[in-house]
Design an enzyme around this catalytic site. Structure first.
Site, mmCIF file in Angstrom:
data_model
loop_
_atom_site.group_PDB
_atom_site.id
_atom_site.type_symbol
_atom_site.label_atom_id
_atom_site.label_comp_id
_atom_site.label_asym_id
_atom_site.label_seq_id
_atom_site.Cartn_x
_atom_site.Cartn_y
_atom_site.Cartn_z
ATOM 1 N N SER A 163 40.124 29.413 48.063
ATOM 2 C CA SER A 163 39.575 30.451 48.931
ATOM 3 C C SER A 163 38.061 30.324 49.115
ATOM 4 O O SER A 163 37.508 30.917 50.035
ATOM 5 C CB SER A 163 39.909 31.833 48.372
ATOM 6 O OG SER A 163 39.460 31.937 47.032
ATOM 7 N N ASP A 411 33.877 41.661 43.146
ATOM 8 C CA ASP A 411 34.067 40.239 43.429
ATOM 9 C C ASP A 411 32.700 39.565 43.317
ATOM 10 O O ASP A 411 31.845 39.731 44.189
ATOM 11 C CB ASP A 411 34.656 40.039 44.833
ATOM 12 C CG ASP A 411 34.855 38.552 45.169
ATOM 13 O OD1 ASP A 411 34.445 37.689 44.348
ATOM 14 O OD2 ASP A 411 35.408 38.254 46.238
ATOM 15 N N HIS A 414 33.329 35.062 45.379
ATOM 16 C CA HIS A 414 33.203 34.734 46.802
ATOM 17 C C HIS A 414 31.838 35.193 47.304
ATOM 18 O O HIS A 414 31.109 35.882 46.600
ATOM 19 C CB HIS A 414 34.323 35.419 47.595
ATOM 20 C CG HIS A 414 35.678 34.911 47.215
ATOM 21 N ND1 HIS A 414 36.513 35.577 46.348
ATOM 22 C CD2 HIS A 414 36.326 33.787 47.572
ATOM 23 C CE1 HIS A 414 37.622 34.883 46.190
ATOM 24 N NE2 HIS A 414 37.540 33.789 46.913
#
Ligand SMILES: *[C@@H]1O[C@H](CO)[C@@H](O)[C@H](O)[C@H]1NC(C)=O
Ligand SMILES: *[C@@H]1O[C@H](CO)[C@@H](O)[C@H](O)[C@H]1NC(C)=O
Ligand SMILES: *[C@@H]1O[C@H](CO)[C@@H](O)[C@H](O)[C@H]1NC(C)=O
Ligand SMILES: *[C@@H]1O[C@H](CO)[C@@H](O)[C@H](O)[C@H]1NC(C)=O
Ligand SMILES: *[C@@H]1O[C@H](CO)[C@@H](O)[C@H](O)[C@H]1NC(C)=O
Ligand SMILES: *[C@@H]1O[C@H](CO)[C@@H](O)[C@H](O)[C@H]1NC(C)=O
Length: 434
Positions: A163, A411, A414
């Site tokens: 990702s 998070d 990312h």
């Protein structure tokens, strides 16, 4: 000096601490099937792209970006400082203020995944988008979408990995779309792999979701709940990318953190060991699998009859502080680190060392068929950006109706879009056009 995950002194020396870190990671990953998936799997699967222009019309109090956006495709180019950097290490340098800001906004680009759309999700500060990477010994021109598209006419590029690769592809597609709107021409059932076309340049950009690069059986349902241990075949590549490989002129390949997950390893269809499994199977450590996998990948690309320009991207560091994924770890810094203010975590260092060693081995063997290899060494420059992650703003308005002290999943892996990962495109352009 700050060290991410600095509660471990030297876990990769031999001894019980060694086991401790793996157990710690393993337990984390086991317990966190769901949240883990949010990080490494595809958080957009079940929520196909919506037109965010109409989906969120609520006004809010965020200040508009300062500075004038550059005119796409028409940047002033100082030829004396452009693409003459043969001797310069573009990965050693610092983040410097950049008042021009990003090429795109959450309003102009619809390819931004919800969980990385920090502005829309209500992140209050915007300083993190006004920095650019400046190599110590040379200038790194900002990405030039018009020039990039012209260079890529009649060609194709693929981002192959997990990702984080998708994170970068969205940055690239958003940036290029300021010159020519990308047309999405393919997505898989779960929106993990996609292809965009830039018709007037006959150029295509693909992202291929293959978190291990090798053949893997992953037993996770659509909500990321695991019903079995991952099985990795260390002697077989994942065909999802090798079958398409002949279609690409450029490929940005990356392995990564999925190798930290609990898994059982197979070679030649025989179980050879595992990482972190509770069963009575030899513990081989993720290092063993990661090294084997990279050897297999590099062997494939060096021996392929199809000529591809390969950029191999190194591990991306995370910035969870005072905890991990689900143990209250957070990342709420608002400015980059300076050199010397942070040290890489032990796990990230181990992964990167394996990457460098195997890349160098492959480079030494060289390509028999005329493909080229370059190391896209983003680890260190990314380590300096604790401010660039969504943090709690992976969710839309995370504190809506809640106390500011409410526990919210962060998070810190990312990157916000726009955000620091946009600078990775500057580097790609330099590496490809130089
Ligand atoms: C171009 O860059 C070089 C090197 O940084 C600098 O010396 C020169 O003044 C610049 N020229 C222009 C026109 O900005
Ligand atoms: C973009 O973010 C701003 C806040 O910076 C917000 O007001 C706006 O609604 C967002 N637009 C979209 C399409 O998400
Ligand atoms: C588009 O590019 C491909 C190569 O990637 C080439 O074979 C094809 O002829 C090009 N199409 C046009 C219309 O130029
Ligand atoms: C795989 O195992 C089979 C059966 O044990 C053996 O005949 C074969 O040589 C092995 N292949 C490799 C590549 O090790
Ligand atoms: C684990 O494997 C070893 C060697 O194969 C064996 O001697 C031992 O009995 C096994 N233990 C359990 C609990 O199965
Ligand atoms: C970051 O979050 C922690 C924990 O919620 C808090 O104690 C700290 O004050 C915050 N720092 C900043 C700069 O907001």
């Amino acid at each position: 000096m700050k060290q991410m995950n600095n509660n471990i002194s030297n876990p990769f020396s031999f001894g019980h601490k060694h086991n401790h870190v793996f157990v710690k990671f393993g337990v984390c990953f086991l317990l966190l099937g769901l949240s883990y998936r949010l990080f490494f799997s595809t958080s957009i699967d079940s929520s196909p792209v919506v037109d965010t222009d109409t989906a969120f019309v609520a006004e809010d109090t965020l200040s508009p970006p300062v500075g004038n956006p550059p005119i796409p495709g028409d940047l002033p180019v100082n030829e004396s400082q452009t693409y003459h950097n043969e001797k310069c290490d573009i990965f050693t340098g610092e983040w410097v203020p950049d008042p021009t800001g990003p090429f795109y906004t959450n309003n102009s680009c619809h390819s931004i995944e919800d969980h990385q759309n920090c502005m829309r999700n209500g992140r209050p500060d915007s300083g993190y988008i006004y920095w650019r990477w400046k190599p110590r010994e040379c200038e790194l021109p900002k990405f030039n979408p018009g020039r990039f598209l012209d260079f890529m006419r009649d060609k194709s590029i693929a981002f192959i990995g997990d990702s984080i690769s998708r994170n970068q592809v969205q940055s690239l597609v958003c940036t290029l779309s300021e010159v020519e709107k990308a047309v999405e021409v393919y997505h898989d059932e779960e929106y993990r792999s996609k292809r965009w076309s830039f018709p007037s340049h006959n150029f295509s950009v693909s992202v291929i979701w293959t978190p291990f690069l090798i053949k893997a059986a992953v037993f996770e349902d659509n909500n990321g709940v695991s019903s079995g241990t991952i099985q990795l075949h260390l002697d077989q590549l994942d065909e999802v990318w090798t079958e398409q490989y002949k279609n690409f002129d450029y490929a940005v390949l990356a392995g990564g953190k999925w190798y930290l997950k609990t898994a059982i390893y197979y070679e030649n269809t025989t179980m050879v060991g595992c990482h972190n499994c509770e069963k009575n199977i030899t513990e081989l450590g993720f290092e063993y699998a990661y090294r084997k996998a990279l050897q297999l990948v590099f062997n494939f690309v060096t021996h392929s009859n199809h000529k591809v320009h390969i950029l191999f991207r190194t591990s991306t560091p995370d910035h969870f502080e005072n905890g991990e994924w689900n143990t209250g770890g957070y990342c709420n810094q608002t400015v980059p680190f300076k050199e010397g203010e942070v040290d890489i975590s032990d796990v990230d260092r181990v992964m990167r060392d394996i990457e460098l060693e195997e890349f160098e081995n492959a480079e030494a063997i060289g390509s028999e068929k005329g493909s080229t290899f370059k190391l896209f060494d983003t680890t260190h420059l990314s380590l300096l950006r604790p401010d660039g992650h969504p943090g709690v703003y992976r969710m839309f308005q995370p504190y809506a109706g809640k106390d500011k002290s409410a526990k919210v999943q962060n998070d810190c892996l990312h990157w916000c879009l726009p955000g620091p990962i946009d600078s990775w495109n500057d580097l790609i352009m330099e590496m490809m056009l130089n």
